[in-house]
Design an enzyme around this catalytic site. Structure first.
Site, PDB file in Angstrom:
ATOM      1  N   CYS A  36       0.841  -1.207   0.000  1.00 34.95           N
ATOM      2  CA  CYS A  36       0.000   0.000   0.000  1.00 34.95           C
ATOM      3  C   CYS A  36       0.872   1.251   0.000  1.00 34.95           C
ATOM      4  O   CYS A  36       1.464   1.606   1.029  1.00 34.95           O
ATOM      5  CB  CYS A  36      -0.929  -0.037   1.213  1.00 34.95           C
ATOM      6  SG  CYS A  36      -1.877   1.463   1.465  1.00 34.95           S
ATOM      7  N   CYS A  39      -0.113   3.950   2.474  1.00 32.05           N
ATOM      8  CA  CYS A  39       0.311   3.564   3.827  1.00 32.05           C
ATOM      9  C   CYS A  39       1.750   3.990   4.076  1.00 32.05           C
ATOM     10  O   CYS A  39       2.092   4.477   5.163  1.00 32.05           O
ATOM     11  CB  CYS A  39       0.182   2.058   4.027  1.00 32.05           C
ATOM     12  SG  CYS A  39      -1.495   1.401   3.905  1.00 32.05           S
TER      13      CYS A  39
END
Length: 289
Positions: A36, A39
């Site tokens: 991700c 993230c």
């Protein structure tokens, strides 16, 4: 403490400990994954906030790839996701990569502003740091800090009573007793002594579930009620404990030589100053007269 002490990794085996930790210090759950990119962009923002707030909250990181069941249980549909847990309850959440300002708005609903704090920690900061260490399971650090504080100021009773509490956290009951034996202020050490009493009482029982079964099966099993009450106290369920002990007072004052009444008085010591004490004092008085 270093910033690393304010960051924990969460998995399905320790999530209950993390939720319990939120009773002492707010916990910000960060749901992320290696693949991700948002993230990865969020990670340094969170690290900077950890540094800024210096343990006023705990950053609890959840690898969604390793813990899919936990993510499903907590209602995580997309990442990155942040969930703020306070006193075991969801206090707010954010989805997607967020700027520091938005995350701070969430944190400040329970923390207030990190700006304007004194550079040198005062006594209250010290006690708060000890409580955060307890919440994170850093008991050795807490014990070392308290022992150093006592060495510098042996007359400060709060250091000694708190040290006894931390020793009880790690089941060093004899050591906790020895610390309390050195405290001459009976009122100041009464709550800690009460907790120690219930820990010592419950040592001979391994399972609260077996006691619950016995209570359900036999209305006259005073032993099961008494020791289940001890367990309830230690689990933070004081009202449930007091209800069980009042039942014993009503049914059998002779059990453990009026032990249920004496145990109630110890709970009152533990909850000194809380409104619920007056309620149960009245009920105890009514049962005795």
């Amino acid at each position: 403490m270093s910033d690393a002490n304010y960051v924990v990794e969460v998995n399905e085996t320790n999530i209950n400990d993390i939720v319990q930790m939120s009773a002492r210090v707010p916990v910000l759950l960060d749901f992320w994954a290696d693949w991700c990119e948002p993230c990865k962009a969020l990670a340094p923002v969170l690290d900077a906030l950890v540094t800024k707030y210096q343990g006023k909250f705990i950053l609890a990181k959840v690898d969604t790839e390793a813990n899919p069941g936990l993510c499903q249980q907590l209602g995580v549909r997309s990442i990155p996701a942040l969930k703020l847990i306070v006193q075991g309850q969801l206090a707010g959440e954010l989805n997607g990569a967020q700027p520091a300002s938005e995350i701070e708005k969430l944190l400040q609903t329970v923390l207030g502003d990190a700006e304007g704090e004194p550079e040198q920690p005062d006594e209250n900061d010290f006690f708060a740091q000890i409580e955060r260490a307890r919440g994170m399971g850093a008991y050795d650090q807490a014990i070392d800090a308290l022992q150093s504080a006592i060495a510098e100021d042996s007359k400060e009773i709060k250091y000694q009573t708190l040290l006894s509490e931390v020793l009880m956290d790690v089941e060093r009951l004899e050591d906790a007793q020895q610390v309390l034996d050195n405290v001459t202020d009976e009122k100041a050490k009464a709550p800690a002594l009460a907790r120690l009493f219930f820990l010592q009482e419950f040592l001979c029982f391994d399972s609260a579930e077996s006691l619950q079964f016995r209570v359900a099966q036999d209305a006259n099993d005073m032993e099961a009620r008494y020791y289940l009450a001890c367990n309830c106290v230690l689990a933070g369920e004081a009202e449930a404990a007091m209800e069980l002990l009042l039942e014993i007072v009503q049914k059998d004052r002779s059990y453990k030589d009026d032990g249920a009444r004496l145990a109630l008085l110890k709970i009152f010591d533990m909850l000194e100053g809380k409104s619920v004490v007056a309620k149960y004092r009245r009920r105890l008085f009514a049962n005795l007269h």
